[in-house]
Design an enzyme around this catalytic site. Structure first.
Site, PDB file in Angstrom:
ATOM      1  N   HIS A 263       1.143  -1.160   0.480  1.00 28.01           N
ATOM      2  CA  HIS A 263      -0.455  -0.215   0.040  1.00 28.01           C
ATOM      3  C   HIS A 263       0.361   1.006   0.031  1.00 28.01           C
ATOM      4  O   HIS A 263       0.866   2.076  -0.520  1.00 28.01           O
ATOM      5  CB  HIS A 263      -0.505  -0.198   1.430  1.00 28.01           C
ATOM      6  CG  HIS A 263      -1.435  -0.800   0.999  1.00 28.01           C
ATOM      7  ND1 HIS A 263      -3.026  -0.498   0.587  1.00 28.01           N
ATOM      8  CD2 HIS A 263      -1.997  -2.291   1.306  1.00 28.01           C
ATOM      9  CE1 HIS A 263      -3.956  -1.522   0.866  1.00 28.01           C
ATOM     10  NE2 HIS A 263      -3.194  -3.318   0.854  1.00 28.01           N
TER      11      HIS A 263
ATOM     12  N   ASP B  88      -5.081   6.209   1.436  1.00 27.60           N
ATOM     13  CA  ASP B  88      -5.521   5.061   1.447  1.00 27.60           C
ATOM     14  C   ASP B  88      -6.885   4.878   1.736  1.00 27.60           C
ATOM     15  O   ASP B  88      -7.302   4.687   2.977  1.00 27.60           O
ATOM     16  CB  ASP B  88      -4.376   4.044   1.972  1.00 27.60           C
ATOM     17  CG  ASP B  88      -4.403   3.421   0.560  1.00 27.60           C
ATOM     18  OD1 ASP B  88      -5.477   2.412   1.070  1.00 27.60           O
ATOM     19  OD2 ASP B  88      -3.792   2.111   1.226  1.00 27.60           O
TER      20      ASP B  88
END
Ligand code: UDP
Length: 465
Positions: A30, A122
């Site tokens: 990520h 995110d």
């Protein structure tokens, strides 16, 4: 005078640069793409502060000096998710503790003269958008997965996919090919906590000022068109991978900042192999294979009689067949490598992959054809697109028992087809074309570059600094 004039200009430009706080979820797959995206923002003149959790920040090495680094708390400052009781306990605590520490960070940055204009977060951390709204700054959600996967979760959240799903069911979603049970992310069948976590990304996304995703428009045109109708500021900004394998626009951008394991050298070994002769095998950083599957892969590689380079993480090594040689003229087994350097090497013929999204973007961007062996999470959906939509790979089929094992004969057949067969030739041709398309999209004047400029320009008009 001229010098002075320039100095004044420079200071003014810096003062009016928009400031983005890029808030990454603490996991290698990520944070790496978000760092890559941040580099592009800096390149276009934006000030970027990268932020992740206090425990994960220690894993960040060599962040470019053009970026500042800050952290917030997930409630587990000494160990992160590894020391939490469960994934659920971790996520619950993070969403309780995270917002307050984020607000404190924003206040601190404002106090020292660097107020934040926009938070790019995110999409997994939905609560960040609430903080952005509360303090009155722009919130941009960043989706790290393939658009088809995002679309599946989004539609599930809307109640458009009914569970349980049977083998016969056909899943029909806008702008997507007909899907079947085995094309869906594995969490639908075996992990309700993870399913909820991923589906929740879409719970408040409608309120985000921007929705950015790590892919290129041309890869999923139909879904992109459809999605832009519901989220007008939905934009592709990828592939967010090191510039070295795209147009080299960012100086010295050779590899990712976070590598979970120590890289072993294998380039010299590859240098001694003929062009297009080596099968590269890797299942990424997370997924464990069972011993039976490891054995089948080992013997498929040996029986194919091709050169192979196989990444077997240290935690997986004890599952290799006992008599299997780790280093031989034909094969080399290592615990980790620089995958980018390997995929770029001309000795590589094809990539046997678990189809993680980062590996997929890398292999597509380098035009390396794939043999898809998805294991869990989003990988089956990525494999569906690799094989049936983009036609840049073949799928190694499971045996027809319930164990979900790819047998040695099946994998060997795929390898032979890919290296020597007619289908392999066609696939290589497609992979080369797709590589070109991705490079164009990522380069100056391409679709992703245009979207990044649009985003940056919109923020330059809103600076509070
Ligand atoms: N990777 C690497 N060396 C290896 C194996 C993998 O650098 O030996 C990198 C790969 O380049 C990719 C990442 O690890 O960037 C794996 O991410 P992906 O999303 O493909 O899978 P995950 O690890 O999240 O399952």
């Amino acid at each position: 005078m001229e010098v002075n004039g320039n100095l004044v200009m420079e200071k003014k430009t810096i003062a009016s640069r928009a400031h983005c706080l890029v808030l990454a979820y603490p996991a290698q797959g990520h944070i790496n793409p978000m760092i890559q995206f941040s580099k592009l923002l800096v390149h276009e003149g934006m000030k970027v502060t990268l932020c992740t959790t206090r425990s994960f920040i220690k894993k960040l090495q060599n962040l470019p000096p053009s970026m500042s680094l800050e952290s917030i708390s997930d409630g587990f400052d000494n160990g992160g998710i590894q020391v939490a009781e469960s994934v659920k306990a971790y996520l619950d605590k993070f969403s309780q503790v995270g917002p307050q520490t984020l607000i404190e960070l924003l206040q601190n940055l404002a106090q020292i003269g660097y107020p934040v204009d926009c938070i790019i977060y995110d999409a997994l951390m939905t609560w960040v958008l609430d903080v952005a709204k509360k303090v009155g700054i722009i919130g941009a959600s960043y989706l790290t997965q393939n658009m088809s996967v995002n679309s599946i979760y989004y539609h599930f959240q809307l109640g458009k996919i009914k569970v349980p799903i049977s083998d016969e069911d056909e899943i029909l979603l806008p702008s997507m090919p007909k899907l079947q049970k085995w094309d869906l992310p594995s969490f639908f069948f075996n992990d309700p906590t993870m399913l909820k976590f991923l589906v929740d990304q879409f719970s408040n996304i409608d309120k985000a000022d921007w929705v950015l995703y790590n892919s290129i428009y041309e890869l999923d045109k139909e879904i992109a068109e459809w999605t832009t109708k519901i989220w007008p500021k939905f934009r592709s900004v990828g592939p967010n991978i090191p510039s070295m394998i795209l147009d080299n626009r960012i100086k010295d951008d050779q590899d990712y900042e976070v590598a979970q394991f120590k890289r072993e050298d294998c380039i010299e070994w590859l240098d001694n192999k003929p062009k297009g002769s080596v099968i590269y095998v890797s299942f990424g950083s997370i997924v464990p294979l069972n011993e039976e599957q490891m054995g089948e892969i080992a013997y498929a590689l040996r029986d194919s009689n091709h050169y192979f380079l196989w990444v077997v993480r240290a935690s997986e090594e004890n599952k290799l067949p006992k008599d299997f040689e780790k280093i031989s003229e034909k094969g080399l087994i290592i615990t980790w490598c620089s995958q980018l350097k390997v995929l770029q090497h001309e000795a590589i013929a094809c990539f046997v992959t678990h189809c993680g999204w980062n590996s997929t973007l890398e292999t597509l961007s380098l035009g390396v054809p794939t043999i898809a062996m998805p294991q869990w999470s989003d990988q089956a959906t990525n494999a569906k697109y690799i094989v049936d939509v983009w036609k840049v790979g073949i799928r190694a089929p499971f045996d027809d028992d319930k164990k979900k094992i790819v047998r040695r004969e099946a994998l060997k057949k795929c390898i032979m087809e890919m290296v020597d067969g007619e289908q392999g030739k066609e696939i290589k041709k497609n992979a080369t074309q797709l590589k070109k398309l991705i490079l164009e999209a990522a380069s100056v004047g391409g679709s992703s570059h245009g979207n990044i400029l649009e985003f940056v320009n919109s923020l330059q008009g809103t600076t509070c600094g």
